[in-house]
Design a protein around this motif. Structure first.
Motif, PDB file in Angstrom:
ATOM      1  N   ILE A 136      35.475  14.177  49.641  1.00 11.82           N
ATOM      2  CA  ILE A 136      36.613  13.420  48.944  1.00 11.82           C
ATOM      3  C   ILE A 136      37.888  14.525  49.340  1.00 11.82           C
ATOM      4  O   ILE A 136      38.978  14.038  49.034  1.00 11.82           O
ATOM      5  CB  ILE A 136      36.477  13.175  47.712  1.00 11.82           C
ATOM      6  CG1 ILE A 136      36.515  14.247  46.620  1.00 11.82           C
ATOM      7  CG2 ILE A 136      35.308  12.206  47.360  1.00 11.82           C
ATOM      8  CD1 ILE A 136      36.532  13.987  45.288  1.00 11.82           C
ATOM      9  N   ILE A 137      37.715  15.719  49.903  1.00 10.26           N
ATOM     10  CA  ILE A 137      39.095  16.428  49.981  1.00 10.26           C
ATOM     11  C   ILE A 137      39.620  15.908  51.377  1.00 10.26           C
ATOM     12  O   ILE A 137      39.205  15.978  52.243  1.00 10.26           O
ATOM     13  CB  ILE A 137      38.536  18.016  50.246  1.00 10.26           C
ATOM     14  CG1 ILE A 137      38.142  18.533  48.892  1.00 10.26           C
ATOM     15  CG2 ILE A 137      39.813  18.744  50.771  1.00 10.26           C
ATOM     16  CD1 ILE A 137      38.047  20.173  48.900  1.00 10.26           C
ATOM     17  N   GLN A 138      41.054  15.718  51.014  1.00 12.21           N
ATOM     18  CA  GLN A 138      41.833  15.225  52.202  1.00 12.21           C
ATOM     19  C   GLN A 138      42.548  16.494  52.709  1.00 12.21           C
ATOM     20  O   GLN A 138      43.128  17.505  52.367  1.00 12.21           O
ATOM     21  CB  GLN A 138      43.064  14.433  51.417  1.00 12.21           C
ATOM     22  CG  GLN A 138      44.079  14.221  52.571  1.00 12.21           C
ATOM     23  CD  GLN A 138      43.850  13.130  53.528  1.00 12.21           C
ATOM     24  OE1 GLN A 138      42.976  12.401  53.286  1.00 12.21           O
ATOM     25  NE2 GLN A 138      44.220  13.301  54.946  1.00 12.21           N
ATOM     26  N   ASP A 139      42.359  16.641  54.333  1.00 10.61           N
ATOM     27  CA  ASP A 139      43.058  17.595  54.932  1.00 10.61           C
ATOM     28  C   ASP A 139      44.570  17.400  54.846  1.00 10.61           C
ATOM     29  O   ASP A 139      44.956  16.299  55.219  1.00 10.61           O
ATOM     30  CB  ASP A 139      42.447  17.526  56.293  1.00 10.61           C
ATOM     31  CG  ASP A 139      43.426  18.586  57.408  1.00 10.61           C
ATOM     32  OD1 ASP A 139      43.879  19.284  57.020  1.00 10.61           O
ATOM     33  OD2 ASP A 139      42.944  18.315  58.608  1.00 10.61           O
ATOM     34  N   GLU A 168      37.265  25.285  60.695  1.00 14.11           N
ATOM     35  CA  GLU A 168      38.528  24.794  61.540  1.00 14.11           C
ATOM     36  C   GLU A 168      39.975  25.468  60.901  1.00 14.11           C
ATOM     37  O   GLU A 168      40.814  25.370  61.485  1.00 14.11           O
ATOM     38  CB  GLU A 168      38.734  23.374  61.413  1.00 14.11           C
ATOM     39  CG  GLU A 168      37.611  22.596  62.019  1.00 14.11           C
ATOM     40  CD  GLU A 168      36.430  22.489  61.032  1.00 14.11           C
ATOM     41  OE1 GLU A 168      35.234  21.784  61.438  1.00 14.11           O
ATOM     42  OE2 GLU A 168      36.622  22.617  59.708  1.00 14.11           O
ATOM     43  N   GLY A 169      39.735  26.243  59.554  1.00 14.00           N
ATOM     44  CA  GLY A 169      40.829  26.892  59.424  1.00 14.00           C
ATOM     45  C   GLY A 169      41.815  25.864  58.738  1.00 14.00           C
ATOM     46  O   GLY A 169      43.068  26.086  58.601  1.00 14.00           O
ATOM     47  N   LYS A 170      41.313  24.477  57.969  1.00 13.97           N
ATOM     48  CA  LYS A 170      42.206  23.483  57.406  1.00 13.97           C
ATOM     49  C   LYS A 170      42.796  24.174  56.298  1.00 13.97           C
ATOM     50  O   LYS A 170      42.441  24.810  55.640  1.00 13.97           O
ATOM     51  CB  LYS A 170      41.495  22.240  57.463  1.00 13.97           C
ATOM     52  CG  LYS A 170      41.014  21.803  58.536  1.00 13.97           C
ATOM     53  CD  LYS A 170      40.083  20.532  58.356  1.00 13.97           C
ATOM     54  CE  LYS A 170      39.607  19.774  59.582  1.00 13.97           C
ATOM     55  NZ  LYS A 170      38.685  18.663  59.380  1.00 13.97           N
ATOM     56  N   LEU A 171      44.126  23.469  55.747  1.00 14.74           N
ATOM     57  CA  LEU A 171      44.827  23.773  54.676  1.00 14.74           C
ATOM     58  C   LEU A 171      44.183  22.562  53.917  1.00 14.74           C
ATOM     59  O   LEU A 171      44.709  21.389  54.015  1.00 14.74           O
ATOM     60  CB  LEU A 171      46.238  23.644  54.836  1.00 14.74           C
ATOM     61  CG  LEU A 171      47.053  24.019  53.632  1.00 14.74           C
ATOM     62  CD1 LEU A 171      46.728  25.567  53.332  1.00 14.74           C
ATOM     63  CD2 LEU A 171      48.421  23.803  53.465  1.00 14.74           C
ATOM     64  N   ILE A 172      43.417  22.875  52.839  1.00 14.03           N
ATOM     65  CA  ILE A 172      42.874  21.772  51.948  1.00 14.03           C
ATOM     66  C   ILE A 172      43.417  21.825  50.518  1.00 14.03           C
ATOM     67  O   ILE A 172      42.774  21.013  49.774  1.00 14.03           O
ATOM     68  CB  ILE A 172      41.200  21.957  51.974  1.00 14.03           C
ATOM     69  CG1 ILE A 172      40.714  23.390  51.404  1.00 14.03           C
ATOM     70  CG2 ILE A 172      40.768  21.638  53.285  1.00 14.03           C
ATOM     71  CD1 ILE A 172      39.333  23.638  50.995  1.00 14.03           C
ATOM     72  N   ALA A 173      44.163  22.671  50.271  1.00 13.41           N
ATOM     73  CA  ALA A 173      45.007  22.699  48.850  1.00 13.41           C
ATOM     74  C   ALA A 173      46.355  23.463  49.047  1.00 13.41           C
ATOM     75  O   ALA A 173      46.732  24.003  49.932  1.00 13.41           O
ATOM     76  CB  ALA A 173      44.011  23.853  47.984  1.00 13.41           C
ATOM     77  N   ILE A 174      46.960  22.858  48.130  1.00 15.26           N
ATOM     78  CA  ILE A 174      48.482  23.623  47.711  1.00 15.26           C
ATOM     79  C   ILE A 174      48.396  24.687  46.578  1.00 15.26           C
ATOM     80  O   ILE A 174      47.954  24.014  45.333  1.00 15.26           O
ATOM     81  CB  ILE A 174      49.392  22.378  47.351  1.00 15.26           C
ATOM     82  CG1 ILE A 174      49.608  21.598  48.950  1.00 15.26           C
ATOM     83  CG2 ILE A 174      50.784  22.876  46.952  1.00 15.26           C
ATOM     84  CD1 ILE A 174      50.439  22.331  49.828  1.00 15.26           C
ATOM     85  N   ILE A 337      42.776  31.833  43.326  1.00 16.75           N
ATOM     86  CA  ILE A 337      44.001  30.643  43.522  1.00 16.75           C
ATOM     87  C   ILE A 337      44.093  29.533  42.622  1.00 16.75           C
ATOM     88  O   ILE A 337      42.972  28.581  42.648  1.00 16.75           O
ATOM     89  CB  ILE A 337      44.398  30.380  44.826  1.00 16.75           C
ATOM     90  CG1 ILE A 337      44.240  31.718  45.914  1.00 16.75           C
ATOM     91  CG2 ILE A 337      45.372  29.494  45.343  1.00 16.75           C
ATOM     92  CD1 ILE A 337      43.964  31.268  47.408  1.00 16.75           C
ATOM     93  N   HIS A 338      44.880  29.209  41.877  1.00 12.89           N
ATOM     94  CA  HIS A 338      45.020  28.017  41.084  1.00 12.89           C
ATOM     95  C   HIS A 338      45.634  27.072  41.898  1.00 12.89           C
ATOM     96  O   HIS A 338      46.865  27.149  42.147  1.00 12.89           O
ATOM     97  CB  HIS A 338      45.748  28.123  39.599  1.00 12.89           C
ATOM     98  CG  HIS A 338      44.844  28.879  38.733  1.00 12.89           C
ATOM     99  ND1 HIS A 338      45.117  29.335  37.372  1.00 12.89           N
ATOM    100  CD2 HIS A 338      43.419  29.584  38.888  1.00 12.89           C
ATOM    101  CE1 HIS A 338      44.246  30.057  36.744  1.00 12.89           C
ATOM    102  NE2 HIS A 338      43.223  30.081  37.632  1.00 12.89           N
ATOM    103  N   SER A 339      44.992  25.971  42.185  1.00 16.30           N
ATOM    104  CA  SER A 339      45.470  25.004  43.215  1.00 16.30           C
ATOM    105  C   SER A 339      45.310  23.518  42.973  1.00 16.30           C
ATOM    106  O   SER A 339      44.426  23.315  42.108  1.00 16.30           O
ATOM    107  CB  SER A 339      45.059  25.274  44.536  1.00 16.30           C
ATOM    108  OG  SER A 339      43.722  25.711  44.423  1.00 16.30           O
ATOM    109  N   VAL A 340      45.866  22.836  43.613  1.00 13.92           N
ATOM    110  CA  VAL A 340      45.572  21.275  43.689  1.00 13.92           C
ATOM    111  C   VAL A 340      45.321  20.783  45.093  1.00 13.92           C
ATOM    112  O   VAL A 340      45.781  21.072  46.234  1.00 13.92           O
ATOM    113  CB  VAL A 340      46.889  20.571  43.254  1.00 13.92           C
ATOM    114  CG1 VAL A 340      47.114  20.782  41.638  1.00 13.92           C
ATOM    115  CG2 VAL A 340      48.141  20.981  43.973  1.00 13.92           C
ATOM    116  N   ILE A 341      43.977  19.852  45.065  1.00  9.13           N
ATOM    117  CA  ILE A 341      43.743  19.139  46.347  1.00  9.13           C
ATOM    118  C   ILE A 341      43.884  17.798  46.041  1.00  9.13           C
ATOM    119  O   ILE A 341      44.200  17.255  44.889  1.00  9.13           O
ATOM    120  CB  ILE A 341      42.231  19.360  46.501  1.00  9.13           C
ATOM    121  CG1 ILE A 341      41.115  19.166  45.311  1.00  9.13           C
ATOM    122  CG2 ILE A 341      42.146  21.170  46.701  1.00  9.13           C
ATOM    123  CD1 ILE A 341      39.969  19.403  45.603  1.00  9.13           C
TER     124      ILE A 341
END
Length: 460
Positions: A136-139, A168-174, A337-341
């Motif tokens: 369910i993670i959005q790239d 693939e080195g995607k960014l999956i979180a901010i 890393i405290h982050s949001v997905i």
């Protein structure tokens, strides 16, 4: 395999439910774009600016974005101050609604109820893998390009860490903040035994161990513990080694790095009085804050600052301060890393992205710093405001938080939690059963490889 088939069935059911409610993520996005379009004749803002701020359209239709926390803590006060209020200022059409569940609620538990949060707040590590496995993670890379968000503002160590979770080195979180290790010390114990306070210059793990040795003393029936370095999973954050070799797919426990960690721990366990009367080999923040018999504790910022603030609010004063985190001679410190997905099943994907992208703004990151969290963006000026709005940090040596260079997380693996239990068992074998380091590590390596091989057989 049964577990994965069960999870696949659960996801299939969820997809049917979502389709019944109005379509898949793609059709939802189309609907969201239509709902968000400005009325005829109105203008829209730009797509972003040089500082990575996300532009916004004017007079959008109201939307509600759901938010769920998994695996780490964000209080209601922090949620309102760091997420809700900055969103309302910049995007008044967005209402954030927090999904509250019991602490032991898993992602699978939540999904089985039909709830799919738009935004999930979590830590880097196995939690990322859990949501990746569920699917369910959005790239975020396409949304970043679409909204012209400047990711070069993110600290390189954080950006590298997040991208390491996919091939693939995607960014999956901010990232909201970098939860770094720091060293807490109880000045009362130092005073009691006439030991000078720790240096404000970075010290190695070995140096902290030797200082703690001087404070491991029994006095009037109370056993004081000079230092608890933490378990192996805590110490390894200072090094560049993970649990699994990315080249061979095997355990890394035969490496010099792990041998050095366990030799350090063995010295700790051998300090007279360190092992407790009930065979305790680790001491938590309660021992530091409430029992007041642990003098030195390397720990995460977020693990201690909030509880110390609560202690002060109860009218209980503790005379403590902070020193730089331990290191292995290279002045580097690790953290999480405290982050949001984003969920890829959300009904308002673009609006949810606006919420999380706004976290990288100077305004939000200033709030992050002032509330005792290390900012996730490159802006040294924010460090000067660290902890300014946290009463328990007033008068503390804030500059010591930033004296070491933050390093990327170690190479991650989906089995890190399970392999971490093996690391703890090896430590217990050394501390309580008298095993030598080499024997304990050989057994732990064999067990780790068995777990890895069994997991590999279940993969599609």
């Amino acid at each position: 395999m049964k577990k994965r088939r069960g999870l696949a069935l659960l996801l299939a059911i969820m997809m049917v439910m979502l389709a019944a409610c109005g379509g898949t993520g793609n059709t939802s996005n189309t609907r969201n774009a239509a709902e968000s379009a400005p009325p005829s004749g109105e203008t829209t803002g730009n797509g972003g600016d040089a500082k990575g701020q996300v532009g916004e359209q004017t007079r959008k239709e109201p939307v509600t974005i759901t938010f769920w926390n998994y695996g780490n803590t964000i209080t209601d006060t922090e949620f309102n101050k760091l997420i809700v209020e900055p969103t309302k200022v910049k995007y008044p059409h967005i209402t954030l609604e927090r999904i509250k569940t019991d602490a032991d609620t898993t992602p699978e538990d939540l999904l089985s109820t039909g709830q799919v949060p738009d935004i999930i707040y979590t830590s880097s590590g196995p939690s990322y893998y859990r949501f990746l496995d569920i699917g369910i993670i959005q790239d975020l890379d396409e949304l970043i390009a679409k909204h012209n968000v400047d990711t070069t503002r993110i600290k390189p160590a954080i950006l590298e860490s997040i991208r390491s979770f996919t091939q693939e080195g995607k960014l999956i979180a901010i990232p909201l903040s970098f939860n770094l290790l720091i060293t807490y010390y109880n000045k009362e114990i130092f005073d009691k035994f006439n030991v000078p306070y720790p240096s404000d210059e970075p010290q190695t793990w070995e140096q902290w161990l030797e200082l703690g040795r001087k404070l491991t003393i029994q006095d009037n029936g109370v056993q004081y513990v000079g230092v608890d370095l933490g378990g192996p999973s805590n110490i390894v954050r200072s090094l560049d080694v993970g649990n699994v070799d990315t080249a061979t797919g095997k355990s890394t426990l035969a490496s010099e790095e792990w041998t050095g960690i366990y030799e350090l721990l063995k010295k700790q366990y051998e300090i007279p009085g360190f092992i407790g009367s009930n065979n305790e080999i680790g001491y938590d923040r309660v021992t530091f804050m409430q029992d007041r018999r642990l003098a030195i504790r390397p720990a995460f910022l977020a693990n201690m600052v909030g509880p110390l603030e609560e202690l002060k609010a109860e009218g209980i004063d503790l005379d403590w301060d902070i020193a730089p985190a331990p290191h292995f001679g290279d002045n580097k410190v690790g953290g999480s890393i405290h982050s949001v997905i984003l969920s890829n099943q959300g009904k308002h994907l673009d609006d949810a992205f606006l919420v999380i992208a706004n976290i990288l703004s100077d305004e939000t990151q200033r709030l992050v710093a002032r509330n005792g969290r290390v900012p996730s963006i490159v802006n040294p000026e924010l460090e000067k405001e660290f902890g300014a709005d946290v009463s328990v940090l007033q008068g503390k040596k804030i500059e010591n938080v930033f004296k070491l260079e933050a390093k990327p997380n170690n190479p991650p693996h989906p089995l890190d939690n399970q392999l971490g239990e093996v690391l703890s068992q090896a430590a217990e074998e050394i501390a309580l059963n008298g095993k030598d380091v080499n024997s304990a590590l050989r057994g732990a390596e064999e067990e780790s490889n068995r777990i890895i091989e069994a997991w590999e057989k279940t993969r599609p």
